[in-house]
Design an enzyme around this catalytic site. Structure first.
Site, mmCIF file in Angstrom:
data_model
loop_
_atom_site.group_PDB
_atom_site.id
_atom_site.type_symbol
_atom_site.label_atom_id
_atom_site.label_comp_id
_atom_site.label_asym_id
_atom_site.label_seq_id
_atom_site.Cartn_x
_atom_site.Cartn_y
_atom_site.Cartn_z
ATOM 1 C CG HIS A 276 -5.169 2.316 2.857
ATOM 2 N ND1 HIS A 276 -5.674 2.519 4.123
ATOM 3 C CD2 HIS A 276 -4.853 1.002 2.782
ATOM 4 C CE1 HIS A 276 -5.656 1.360 4.777
ATOM 5 N NE2 HIS A 276 -5.174 0.431 3.983
ATOM 6 C CD GLU A 277 -3.351 -1.389 -0.200
ATOM 7 O OE1 GLU A 277 -2.356 -1.968 0.286
ATOM 8 O OE2 GLU A 277 -4.513 -1.658 0.133
ATOM 9 C CG HIS A 280 -0.546 -0.777 4.473
ATOM 10 N ND1 HIS A 280 -0.759 -0.838 5.834
ATOM 11 C CD2 HIS A 280 -1.755 -0.995 3.903
ATOM 12 C CE1 HIS A 280 -2.049 -1.093 6.068
ATOM 13 N NE2 HIS A 280 -2.674 -1.175 4.913
ATOM 14 C CD GLU A 354 -5.485 -2.099 6.981
ATOM 15 O OE1 GLU A 354 -5.854 -1.219 6.178
ATOM 16 O OE2 GLU A 354 -4.651 -2.984 6.678
HETATM 17 ZN ZN LIG Z 1 -4.691 -1.548 4.451
#
Ligand SMILES: [Zn+2]
Length: 413
Positions: A276-277, A280, A354
């Site tokens: 997930h990071e 980003h 997100e």
């Molecule tokens: Zn996040």
């Protein structure tokens, strides 16, 4: 406009903001007892859910108490001419304009620190402790306070002093220099936060060679993301709550894992959180965020430059002549509704980002692992499973757990 117009405008804005915030929190509290959505039923057992309910209520009541207290203090401070009193006090000590401003903010900051200290102490050693979160010793608490204060004095003093100096040198054009300074400073902070700021408060050690490190490196390589610096931070020194984050750019970029995260999650789940990071990064969210906040900073300084030299605004706060520090304080009050709106907009973007990062993790890693990681993290922090949509709209930087799980369950595209 007359000074009394600005005086009543400032009071009105403070009151309106207080009522708005209390109303939104009240709506949110009304949702505490709502039925838990089907998808989230397996997070808590009955006992744990009762504990999370009582954690929410305790924090809600505590929030009402502290915010009402500071609301009353600020109103009384303005009504009884507190700013002019502190201004006079600073002027009685020195005549140098930059020193006057620094003293002015120093006195206000110290007073604020002293007033809020009992609340922080109560929150850490009574609320967080009674729910089993707090791991801070009294020594850690006080050392944190002292270090934070010294850091605030040094960094805050340097920045405020520099901006004030720009103001004295260039008056109406100072906003361009202030903008450049803040942009440069936040870029430096982003690059070197982990090297210079974190060590003041925490110990960081490189993640030891082993299964977890292999799993992270294998995944990162598979999506073409090079990462050499993976660190473990001793978050357990203060709290049982877990976290992981990325910082820095280019060769400085690093992953920081809380030791609590490593204890609570399986390796697959940790890799999913990092996926997930990495999402980003891959979607350039870091750059968009920096650009957006840089633009906002510029806009804010520009509007500040239109206000700051006006005697009328200084008089609204009971001070006869305009000065850098009084202008800054008055501007802070008047700008609050605009920053409320820009804050909501930033949250709107953040929630979009997100979802994109979750989608990246779903596509290249595993939605199942990310869902179970999110559930565990949510349970470990006794988080609210049924927030009110308005509260989410105003205050949430992330979509709700239910929204994220619903999105993660959809097929990857
Ligand atoms: Zn996040």
């Amino acid at each position: 406009m007359t000074p009394s117009f600005y005086y009543y405008l400032i009071l009105g804005l403070i009151i309106a903001n207080f009522i708005f915030e209390k109303y939104i929190s009240m709506l949110n509290a009304g949702y505490f007892t709502k039925k838990v959505p089907e998808l989230l039923k397996d997070i808590y057992n009955k006992e744990e859910y009762e504990s999370s309910q009582s954690y929410k209520k305790t924090n809600y009541n505590f929030g009402i108490f502290t915010s009402t207290f500071s609301f009353i203090v600020i109103l009384l401070f303005i009504i009884f001419g507190g700013f002019s009193l502190v201004d006079g006090l600073a002027r009685s000590i020195t005549q140098q304009p930059i020193a006057i401003s620094l003293l002015f903010f120093g006195i206000l900051g110290l007073a604020n620190e002293i007033i809020t200290l009992p609340f922080a102490y109560y929150q850490t050693f009574y609320i967080e402790s009674s729910f089993g979160f707090n791991k801070s010793t009294k020594a850690t608490f006080w050392l944190d306070k002292i270090k934070g204060l010294l850091l605030g004095i040094v960094l805050g003093g340097l920045i405020l002093g520099a901006i004030n100096w720009f103001y004295i040198q260039t008056t109406s054009h100072f906003w361009i220099y202030a903008w450049g300074l803040i942009t440069g400073f936040s870029l430096l902070m982003n690059m070197f936060y982990a090297q210079f700021i974190v060590p003041i408060f925490n110990k960081q050690t490189p993640l030891e060679v082993g299964e977890l490190k292999d799993a992270i490196t294998t995944f990162a390589t598979s999506v073409g993301f090079s990462i050499e610096n993976i660190y473990v931070i001793d978050g357990s020194k203060r709290s049982t709550k877990a976290n992981a984050y990325f910082s820095g750019f280019g060769s400085q970029k690093r992953i920081t894992l809380y030791d609590t995260l490593i204890n609570d999650l399986s390796n697959d789940e940790i890799v999913a959180v990092l996926a997930h990071e990495i999402g980003h990064y891959k979607k350039k969210h870091i750059i968009y965020n920096m650009l957006l906040s840089t633009l906002l900073t510029g806009l804010t300084f520009y509007i500040l430059s239109l206000f700051i030299g006006t005697d009328t605004i200084a008089m609204a706060l009971g001070v006869e002549k305009a000065s850098f520090h009084i202008g800054l304080v008055a501007f802070g009050f008047l700008y609050a509704p605009i920053s409320e709106v820009t804050g909501i907009l930033m949250h709107l973007f953040s929630r979009k980002f997100e979802y994109q990062a979750d989608n990246f993790a779903k596509k290249y890693c595993s939605n199942i692992s990310l869902i179970s990681a999110l559930k565990t993290l949510s349970k470990k922090s006794l988080s609210n499973l049924t927030p009110h949509p308005w509260y989410v709209f105003v205050h949430y930087s992330h979509p709700t757990l239910l929204e994220r799980i619903n999105n993660l369950k959809k097929p990857a595209v």
